[in-house]
Motif scaffolding. Sequence first.
Motif, short mmCIF file in Angstrom:
data_model
loop_
_atom_site.label_atom_id
_atom_site.label_comp_id
_atom_site.label_asym_id
_atom_site.label_seq_id
_atom_site.Cartn_x
_atom_site.Cartn_y
_atom_site.Cartn_z
N GLY A 164 0.99 -1.05 0.06
CA GLY A 164 0.11 0.16 0.03
C GLY A 164 0.81 1.23 0.06
N THR A 165 2.20 1.30 -0.70
CA THR A 165 2.85 2.41 -0.45
C THR A 165 3.10 3.06 -1.88
N PHE A 166 4.26 3.43 -2.58
CA PHE A 166 4.12 4.19 -3.71
C PHE A 166 3.77 3.45 -4.85
N GLU A 167 2.19 3.58 -5.11
CA GLU A 167 1.77 3.11 -6.41
C GLU A 167 1.74 4.02 -7.43
N SER A 168 1.81 5.34 -7.28
CA SER A 168 1.87 6.33 -8.28
C SER A 168 3.09 7.26 -8.33
N LEU A 169 3.41 7.87 -9.38
CA LEU A 169 4.60 8.56 -9.59
C LEU A 169 4.41 9.49 -10.81
N ALA A 170 4.39 10.92 -10.63
CA ALA A 170 4.30 11.91 -11.75
C ALA A 170 5.38 12.77 -11.68
N VAL A 171 5.71 13.36 -12.85
CA VAL A 171 6.86 14.43 -12.99
C VAL A 171 6.10 15.66 -13.66
N SER A 172 6.84 16.92 -13.14
CA SER A 172 6.21 18.16 -13.97
C SER A 172 7.08 18.05 -15.30
N THR A 173 6.47 19.23 -16.15
CA THR A 173 6.82 19.09 -17.50
C THR A 173 8.46 19.43 -17.62
N ASN A 174 8.90 20.32 -16.68
CA ASN A 174 10.39 20.75 -16.55
C ASN A 174 11.24 19.62 -15.81
#
Length: 368
Positions: free
Chosen positions: A180-190
């Motif tokens: 139940g930990t880091f299921e998602s990751l997103a990065v900014s455009t820059n």
Amino acid sequence: MHWKTPLAATVTIAALATSLTATAATPDQAGTADPAACSPDASFRGFTDSLDKTTYDGLPVAGLSAINLTTPGHALALVDNVTNTPARVFGLRIGDDHGKPEAAVDSVTVLRRPDGTPYNNVDFDGEGLVAEQGGRTILATSEREPSIRRFQLSDGKQIASLPVPPRFQVAPAGEAQANGTFESLAVSTNGKTLYAGLEDPLTSDGSDAEDRGRNRILQYTGRAGGAYAVAAQYAYKTDPGLSLVELAYVHKDQLVSMERTFVAGVGNTIRVFSVSLRGAEDVTDQASLADAPDAVFVHKKLLFDLVNCPPSGAVAKQPQPNPLLDNVEGLALGGFLPSGRRQLYLISDDNFGPTQITRLYSLAVDLH
């Protein structure tokens, strides 16, 4: 991520099943209903099951838990590695046939430890994925510890890892729940900002009386291909019985999130939200969110519930409130469509099982 069956979710999904007959179409200016509408903010473009139960270079194309667009017509998909096969990322060619997506595997990269040996299901459970600027490296989360590791795409070798605060380690080392930990990751455009979301709450945060999880999203700052450090934590409350499984970046004040659950004999719930970070409070110093007021949690708005999308000829291998549904875990935002809406892709994780499907979905969404 493996199946979970929250107690409150049975009621949630059963209620959704009865709502399937209620159209989510929105009248257009001429007063006619849009047959492809899932909600006022989303329309369904199509799906493909072409990847389901296939192999590439001798490896099953299965367990796809994250998808990230790299260039127009191409994406990477991360395997969650629940079986004893090497951890890996598949390259996908993605086409468009009048809105209906087309998909085929064109490469595979085995993810390797710093010593060059492949990760496997014992020490890697891939869930979140971003491709870094330049296309030479990726960042991938694993739920095991959890961890965020950087890999070279040329040979799959790990070359770095990001710091994770001690309390986010799986108990007993920390307060995070196993699986139940880091299921998602997103990065900014820059490439200067990362967002890693917990699937389930820390034990000190827990869920409220309505079974809404008090989750945390970690914000990292740094540079693409370089070092990152945790800069803030944000409080996120899920819908009753659901878990946070994906994030995508829109701009510095907005993310897209996806929540899901599964109930055996009933099926899945898949909901996608617009999330506002404007004025969001940093909750790093709060030992527990159990008594936090609602104002502390980031604001979210439902974009669509997949159960309300048209079935579009889909066939399910197990009971579902809509045969279009499956164990959707990956989400990726594309560019703007001629309609002015954003392209959105979803991908399902079949858990290497016979009753689930690897399915790629295409939608058009209005993110306002």
